[in-house]
Scaffold this motif. Structure first.
Motif, PDB file in Angstrom:
ATOM      1  N   ASP A  10       0.823  -1.219   0.000  1.00 36.42           N
ATOM      2  CA  ASP A  10       0.000   0.000   0.000  1.00 36.42           C
ATOM      3  C   ASP A  10       0.853   1.264   0.000  1.00 36.42           C
ATOM      4  O   ASP A  10       0.317   2.367  -0.108  1.00 36.42           O
ATOM      5  N   ARG A  33      -2.102  -4.253   4.328  1.00 39.01           N
ATOM      6  CA  ARG A  33      -2.728  -4.316   5.639  1.00 39.01           C
ATOM      7  C   ARG A  33      -3.897  -3.358   5.691  1.00 39.01           C
ATOM      8  O   ARG A  33      -4.994  -3.709   6.081  1.00 39.01           O
ATOM      9  N   ILE A 111       7.507  -9.312  13.536  1.00 36.60           N
ATOM     10  CA  ILE A 111       6.963  -8.829  12.259  1.00 36.60           C
ATOM     11  C   ILE A 111       7.955  -9.053  11.118  1.00 36.60           C
ATOM     12  O   ILE A 111       7.596  -9.558  10.047  1.00 36.60           O
ATOM     13  N   HIS A 185      19.188  -5.558  -0.147  1.00 35.66           N
ATOM     14  CA  HIS A 185      19.132  -4.256   0.545  1.00 35.66           C
ATOM     15  C   HIS A 185      18.676  -3.233  -0.499  1.00 35.66           C
ATOM     16  O   HIS A 185      19.386  -2.997  -1.479  1.00 35.66           O
TER      17      HIS A 185
END
Ligand SMILES: NC(=O)c1ccc[n+]([C@@H]2O[C@H](COP(=O)([O-])OP(=O)(O)OC[C@H]3O[C@@H](n4cnc5c(N)ncnc54)[C@H](OP(=O)(O)O)[C@@H]3O)[C@@H](O)[C@H]2O)c1
Length: 240
Positions: A10, A33, A111, A185
């Motif tokens: 998002d 989410r 998470i 990265h």
């Protein structure tokens, strides 16, 4: 047409990765989410038929299982699984400071490291049914012990080091099946990890995503080694 799953789409890097993959012709299953800024609907309209939106909360095992069920309804295989979503956590605390909140460190690890492991576990059968069998974990230079320069950022750095080890383990399972894992990265991005957009950072999410996708494509032309390739957005190797 490849089927690509990207988490955390998002905003930030994940949104740009999903949009660029769609522009490149992939079918994208984009998890989110809370599409607070309603940026995903217009993308779904623009790429109608090739973008599917699936809610997913990394901190909730039942929610991840439900998202995986929905993804299994949408496709029988996944070529590329990109674990992108993540949080920064507390970057101020250093050892000896008061107060110390170990739960904050644990939450960041939950998470950033356990969440992607759950997602990969739940989507495993789809991933190994895909042609590429490519797992891309969006890591960070902060996960490199070999070039650590920080004296804080405990949750974030430890979570990314754990994410790297996790990819090393999964890579061993993917190799004999013709697949592989990569760790990327993505650079210092003007994204929202610090809350508001970080204007001090080096790259717009779109620039970073373009470089990340090019670096992944370049790596994919080389044979996989015993460990996942761990590299930055310019394709430069990072020490473990
Ligand atoms: N920004 C940098 O300079 C930088 C540098 C190195 C590595 N990275 C890595 O790049 C990746 C993308 O970060 P970003 O810079 O694009 O940051 P961002 O703008 O904050 O985006 C993070 C994404 O992850 C999602 N997310 C966070 N917590 C989640 C949860 N519990 N469940 C599901 N989704 C969740 C967010 O969703 P919500 O919008 O709902 O919160 C958002 O979509 C991360 O893995 C990060 O560690 C970033």
């Amino acid at each position: 047409m490849r089927t690509v799953v990207v988490t955390g789409t998002d905003r930030g890097l994940g949104h740009a990765l999903a949009a660029l993959s769609l522009e490149a012709g992939d079918r994208v299953i984009a998890t989110y989410r809370d599409d607070k800024d309603a940026v995903l609907r217009p993308l779904a309209e623009r790429f109608s038929g090739r973008l599917s939106l699936v809610p997913l909360e990394l901190g909730d095992a039942a929610n991840i299982a439900a998202a995986a069920r929905r993804i299994r309804e949408l496709t029988s295989s996944v070529d590329v699984l990109c674990n992108n979503a993540g949080i920064l956590g507390d970057i101020e605390f250093s050892v000896g400071d008061a107060p110390f909140d170990p739960n904050e460190v644990l939450e960041t690890i939950r998470i950033n490291a356990i969440g992607p492991l759950r997602v990969t576990h739940e989507l495993w059968s789809l991933l190994i049914a895909g042609r590429e069998k490519l797992l891309v974990n969006i890591s960070s230079e902060a996960g490199s012990i070999g070039q650590n320069w920080r004296d804080r950022w405990f949750g974030y750095t430890m979570s990314k080091a754990a994410l790297n080890m996790e990819a090393a383990l999964i890579h061993k399972r993917l190799l004999p099946l013709g697949g592989r894992a990569m760790l990327v990265h993505p650079g210092y991005i003007r994204s929202y990890m610090h809350g508001a957009k970080n204007e001090k950072a080096t790259y717009e999410p779109e620039e970073a995503a373009r470089l990340v996708l090019a670096a992944i494509a370049q790596r994919a032309t080389c044979p996989a080694g015993e460990r996942p390739d761990y590299f930055d957005l310019h394709g430069k190797d990072l020490p473990w």
